[in-house]
Design a protein around this motif. Sequence first.
Motif, PDB file in Angstrom:
ATOM      1  N   ASN A   1       1.771  -5.494 -13.602  1.00  0.00           N
ATOM      2  CA  ASN A   1       3.152  -5.670 -13.122  1.00  0.00           C
ATOM      3  C   ASN A   1       3.258  -5.550 -11.606  1.00  0.00           C
ATOM      4  O   ASN A   1       4.362  -5.528 -11.064  1.00  0.00           O
ATOM      5  CB  ASN A   1       4.068  -4.645 -13.788  1.00  0.00           C
ATOM      6  CG  ASN A   1       4.200  -4.884 -15.286  1.00  0.00           C
ATOM      7  OD1 ASN A   1       4.286  -6.030 -15.724  1.00  0.00           O
ATOM      8  ND2 ASN A   1       4.191  -3.814 -16.063  1.00  0.00           N
ATOM      9  N   GLY A   2       2.100  -5.465 -10.940  1.00  0.00           N
ATOM     10  CA  GLY A   2       2.100  -5.443  -9.481  1.00  0.00           C
ATOM     11  C   GLY A   2       1.696  -4.112  -8.892  1.00  0.00           C
ATOM     12  O   GLY A   2       2.148  -3.058  -9.342  1.00  0.00           O
ATOM     13  N   MET A   3       0.844  -4.157  -7.881  1.00  0.00           N
ATOM     14  CA  MET A   3       0.434  -2.977  -7.119  1.00  0.00           C
ATOM     15  C   MET A   3       1.191  -2.980  -5.799  1.00  0.00           C
ATOM     16  O   MET A   3       1.150  -3.963  -5.063  1.00  0.00           O
ATOM     17  CB  MET A   3      -1.072  -3.012  -6.857  1.00  0.00           C
ATOM     18  CG  MET A   3      -1.595  -1.834  -6.061  1.00  0.00           C
ATOM     19  SD  MET A   3      -3.390  -2.017  -5.763  1.00  0.00           S
ATOM     20  CE  MET A   3      -3.750  -0.467  -4.931  1.00  0.00           C
ATOM     21  N   PRO A   4       1.916  -1.909  -5.466  1.00  0.00           N
ATOM     22  CA  PRO A   4       2.691  -1.883  -4.219  1.00  0.00           C
ATOM     23  C   PRO A   4       1.797  -2.075  -2.999  1.00  0.00           C
ATOM     24  O   PRO A   4       0.610  -1.742  -3.014  1.00  0.00           O
ATOM     25  CB  PRO A   4       3.324  -0.489  -4.228  1.00  0.00           C
ATOM     26  CG  PRO A   4       3.301  -0.062  -5.662  1.00  0.00           C
ATOM     27  CD  PRO A   4       2.059  -0.672  -6.248  1.00  0.00           C
ATOM     28  N   GLY A   5       2.384  -2.631  -1.938  1.00  0.00           N
ATOM     29  CA  GLY A   5       1.644  -2.798  -0.697  1.00  0.00           C
ATOM     30  C   GLY A   5       1.266  -1.454  -0.097  1.00  0.00           C
ATOM     31  O   GLY A   5       1.939  -0.448  -0.308  1.00  0.00           O
ATOM     32  N   GLY A   6       0.160  -1.441   0.648  1.00  0.00           N
ATOM     33  CA  GLY A   6      -0.318  -0.210   1.268  1.00  0.00           C
ATOM     34  C   GLY A   6      -1.781  -0.327   1.639  1.00  0.00           C
ATOM     35  O   GLY A   6      -2.424  -1.351   1.366  1.00  0.00           O
ATOM     36  N   PRO A   7      -2.336   0.692   2.279  1.00  0.00           N
ATOM     37  CA  PRO A   7      -3.721   0.608   2.769  1.00  0.00           C
ATOM     38  C   PRO A   7      -4.765   0.435   1.681  1.00  0.00           C
ATOM     39  O   PRO A   7      -5.874  -0.041   1.967  1.00  0.00           O
ATOM     40  CB  PRO A   7      -3.906   1.939   3.518  1.00  0.00           C
ATOM     41  CG  PRO A   7      -2.850   2.850   2.966  1.00  0.00           C
ATOM     42  CD  PRO A   7      -1.690   1.967   2.645  1.00  0.00           C
ATOM     43  N   ASP A   8      -4.461   0.792   0.442  1.00  0.00           N
ATOM     44  CA  ASP A   8      -5.428   0.630  -0.647  1.00  0.00           C
ATOM     45  C   ASP A   8      -5.242  -0.677  -1.415  1.00  0.00           C
ATOM     46  O   ASP A   8      -6.018  -0.980  -2.309  1.00  0.00           O
ATOM     47  CB  ASP A   8      -5.314   1.804  -1.629  1.00  0.00           C
ATOM     48  CG  ASP A   8      -5.703   3.132  -0.999  1.00  0.00           C
ATOM     49  OD1 ASP A   8      -6.605   3.134  -0.134  1.00  0.00           O
ATOM     50  OD2 ASP A   8      -5.091   4.158  -1.362  1.00  0.00           O
ATOM     51  N   ASN A   9      -4.225  -1.443  -1.055  1.00  0.00           N
ATOM     52  CA  ASN A   9      -3.945  -2.692  -1.738  1.00  0.00           C
ATOM     53  C   ASN A   9      -5.006  -3.735  -1.372  1.00  0.00           C
ATOM     54  O   ASN A   9      -5.351  -3.881  -0.188  1.00  0.00           O
ATOM     55  CB  ASN A   9      -2.554  -3.189  -1.331  1.00  0.00           C
ATOM     56  CG  ASN A   9      -2.090  -4.378  -2.145  1.00  0.00           C
ATOM     57  OD1 ASN A   9      -2.657  -5.444  -2.069  1.00  0.00           O
ATOM     58  ND2 ASN A   9      -1.025  -4.172  -2.917  1.00  0.00           N
ATOM     59  N   PRO A  10      -5.545  -4.488  -2.335  1.00  0.00           N
ATOM     60  CA  PRO A  10      -6.583  -5.478  -2.037  1.00  0.00           C
ATOM     61  C   PRO A  10      -6.166  -6.558  -1.047  1.00  0.00           C
ATOM     62  O   PRO A  10      -7.034  -7.167  -0.404  1.00  0.00           O
ATOM     63  CB  PRO A  10      -6.879  -6.097  -3.411  1.00  0.00           C
ATOM     64  CG  PRO A  10      -6.490  -5.059  -4.390  1.00  0.00           C
ATOM     65  CD  PRO A  10      -5.306  -4.362  -3.792  1.00  0.00           C
ATOM     66  N   LEU A  11      -4.859  -6.808  -0.896  1.00  0.00           N
ATOM     67  CA  LEU A  11      -4.400  -7.832   0.044  1.00  0.00           C
ATOM     68  C   LEU A  11      -4.239  -7.303   1.464  1.00  0.00           C
ATOM     69  O   LEU A  11      -3.961  -8.081   2.383  1.00  0.00           O
ATOM     70  CB  LEU A  11      -3.074  -8.446  -0.431  1.00  0.00           C
ATOM     71  CG  LEU A  11      -3.131  -9.222  -1.743  1.00  0.00           C
ATOM     72  CD1 LEU A  11      -1.771  -9.831  -2.052  1.00  0.00           C
ATOM     73  CD2 LEU A  11      -4.195 -10.299  -1.702  1.00  0.00           C
ATOM     74  N   GLY A  12      -4.403  -6.006   1.653  1.00  0.00           N
ATOM     75  CA  GLY A  12      -4.370  -5.449   3.001  1.00  0.00           C
ATOM     76  C   GLY A  12      -3.015  -5.528   3.677  1.00  0.00           C
ATOM     77  O   GLY A  12      -1.968  -5.551   3.031  1.00  0.00           O
TER      78      GLY A  12
ATOM     79  N   ARG B   1     -10.067  -3.177 -15.848  1.00  0.00           N
ATOM     80  CA  ARG B   1      -9.526  -2.098 -15.000  1.00  0.00           C
ATOM     81  C   ARG B   1      -8.323  -2.562 -14.189  1.00  0.00           C
ATOM     82  O   ARG B   1      -7.463  -1.767 -13.808  1.00  0.00           O
ATOM     83  CB  ARG B   1     -10.611  -1.568 -14.064  1.00  0.00           C
ATOM     84  CG  ARG B   1     -11.764  -0.851 -14.766  1.00  0.00           C
ATOM     85  CD  ARG B   1     -12.868  -0.526 -13.782  1.00  0.00           C
ATOM     86  NE  ARG B   1     -13.430  -1.735 -13.191  1.00  0.00           N
ATOM     87  CZ  ARG B   1     -14.381  -1.748 -12.268  1.00  0.00           C
ATOM     88  NH1 ARG B   1     -14.890  -0.606 -11.825  1.00  0.00           N
ATOM     89  NH2 ARG B   1     -14.847  -2.887 -11.783  1.00  0.00           N
ATOM     90  N   SER B   2      -8.277  -3.871 -13.901  1.00  0.00           N
ATOM     91  CA  SER B   2      -7.158  -4.400 -13.113  1.00  0.00           C
ATOM     92  C   SER B   2      -5.871  -4.499 -13.928  1.00  0.00           C
ATOM     93  O   SER B   2      -4.799  -4.738 -13.375  1.00  0.00           O
ATOM     94  CB  SER B   2      -7.515  -5.778 -12.548  1.00  0.00           C
ATOM     95  OG  SER B   2      -7.716  -6.713 -13.587  1.00  0.00           O
ATOM     96  N   ALA B   3      -5.958  -4.278 -15.256  1.00  0.00           N
ATOM     97  CA  ALA B   3      -4.775  -4.395 -16.118  1.00  0.00           C
ATOM     98  C   ALA B   3      -3.695  -3.384 -15.749  1.00  0.00           C
ATOM     99  O   ALA B   3      -2.507  -3.619 -15.997  1.00  0.00           O
ATOM    100  CB  ALA B   3      -5.178  -4.214 -17.578  1.00  0.00           C
TER     101      ALA B   3
ATOM    102  N   GLU C   1       4.280  -9.175   4.983  1.00  0.00           N
ATOM    103  CA  GLU C   1       3.671  -7.974   5.541  1.00  0.00           C
ATOM    104  C   GLU C   1       3.504  -6.935   4.440  1.00  0.00           C
ATOM    105  O   GLU C   1       4.388  -6.730   3.629  1.00  0.00           O
ATOM    106  CB  GLU C   1       4.539  -7.421   6.671  1.00  0.00           C
ATOM    107  CG  GLU C   1       4.710  -8.373   7.843  1.00  0.00           C
ATOM    108  CD  GLU C   1       5.476  -7.746   9.001  1.00  0.00           C
ATOM    109  OE1 GLU C   1       5.621  -6.500   9.007  1.00  0.00           O
ATOM    110  OE2 GLU C   1       5.929  -8.493   9.884  1.00  0.00           O
ATOM    111  N   TRP C   2       2.355  -6.286   4.405  1.00  0.00           N
ATOM    112  CA  TRP C   2       2.015  -5.291   3.392  1.00  0.00           C
ATOM    113  C   TRP C   2       2.423  -5.774   2.003  1.00  0.00           C
ATOM    114  O   TRP C   2       3.275  -5.210   1.334  1.00  0.00           O
ATOM    115  CB  TRP C   2       2.640  -3.930   3.712  1.00  0.00           C
ATOM    116  CG  TRP C   2       2.059  -3.321   4.952  1.00  0.00           C
ATOM    117  CD1 TRP C   2       2.654  -3.198   6.160  1.00  0.00           C
ATOM    118  CD2 TRP C   2       0.740  -2.770   5.089  1.00  0.00           C
ATOM    119  NE1 TRP C   2       1.799  -2.608   7.068  1.00  0.00           N
ATOM    120  CE2 TRP C   2       0.606  -2.327   6.430  1.00  0.00           C
ATOM    121  CE3 TRP C   2      -0.353  -2.602   4.220  1.00  0.00           C
ATOM    122  CZ2 TRP C   2      -0.556  -1.739   6.923  1.00  0.00           C
ATOM    123  CZ3 TRP C   2      -1.506  -2.021   4.703  1.00  0.00           C
ATOM    124  CH2 TRP C   2      -1.605  -1.594   6.035  1.00  0.00           C
ATOM    125  N   PRO C   3       1.813  -6.882   1.561  1.00  0.00           N
ATOM    126  CA  PRO C   3       2.214  -7.503   0.292  1.00  0.00           C
ATOM    127  C   PRO C   3       1.827  -6.670  -0.920  1.00  0.00           C
ATOM    128  O   PRO C   3       0.865  -5.890  -0.901  1.00  0.00           O
ATOM    129  CB  PRO C   3       1.427  -8.816   0.301  1.00  0.00           C
ATOM    130  CG  PRO C   3       0.195  -8.475   1.094  1.00  0.00           C
ATOM    131  CD  PRO C   3       0.679  -7.560   2.187  1.00  0.00           C
TER     132      PRO C   3
END
Length: 227
Positions: free
Chosen positions: A148-159, A142-144, A126-128
């Motif tokens: 080390n990882g983007m925290p989960g949340g509404p703006d995260n590409p994994l939803g 730009r993804s660099a 959930e919220w990965p």
Amino acid sequence: MSGGVSRRRLLALAGAGLAAGLVGAGPARAQAVYSQIYDAKRKKWIDYDPSRAQQYYQAYGSVPAEFKRQLVPFRTAEKPGTIIIDGDRHFLYLVQPDFKAIRYGIGVGRDGFGWAGIVSIGRMVEWPSWTPPPEMIARDPRSAQWANGMPGGPDNPLGARAMYLYEGGKDTIYRIHGTAEPWSIGLNISSGCIRLNNDDVTDLYSRVAIKTKVIVLMSGAALYRGV
């Protein structure tokens, strides 16, 4: 993204309204096809591209009706609970009893990122968090910033939810996940993963479990229109 799905024979789907006897070998790269939607006023299929999709979403606050979650007739020999993904038509089917399925609209891989095979859900979150693979960082510097990882949340590409697809006990690097771009459902836009809007991926997540079988059809083995 790239996957490690081994060569497998795809399901031959049969029955009214379904493609009969279509098989293919995974993890073949499937040539992505352009999405289309049915224009009821003009009674014809029309191209559905990112620009048109964004305009539609801005005008109506949702995707076209055919990409909304719905219960549909669906004949298959697969057991209830199986996921069947028709990337050509941009639908994910969750098989139900009595020859029915819950159909979800999806976004799939753009040209060069399509794939096919038989895998299973190996992990559910959930919220990965999201970590771009090295190949993506090379394509898009730009993804660099999220190496080390983007925290989960509404703006995260994994939803809101992610279901990680495994083959032979190993992560294929493909996922079924949500999206921060709900207008993108119905398009060939991802790097090979299968995306649903956050409401739909949350619904699907609640109905499946680890080891759920997932069948991803090759391009050209799509279910017939009207199913």
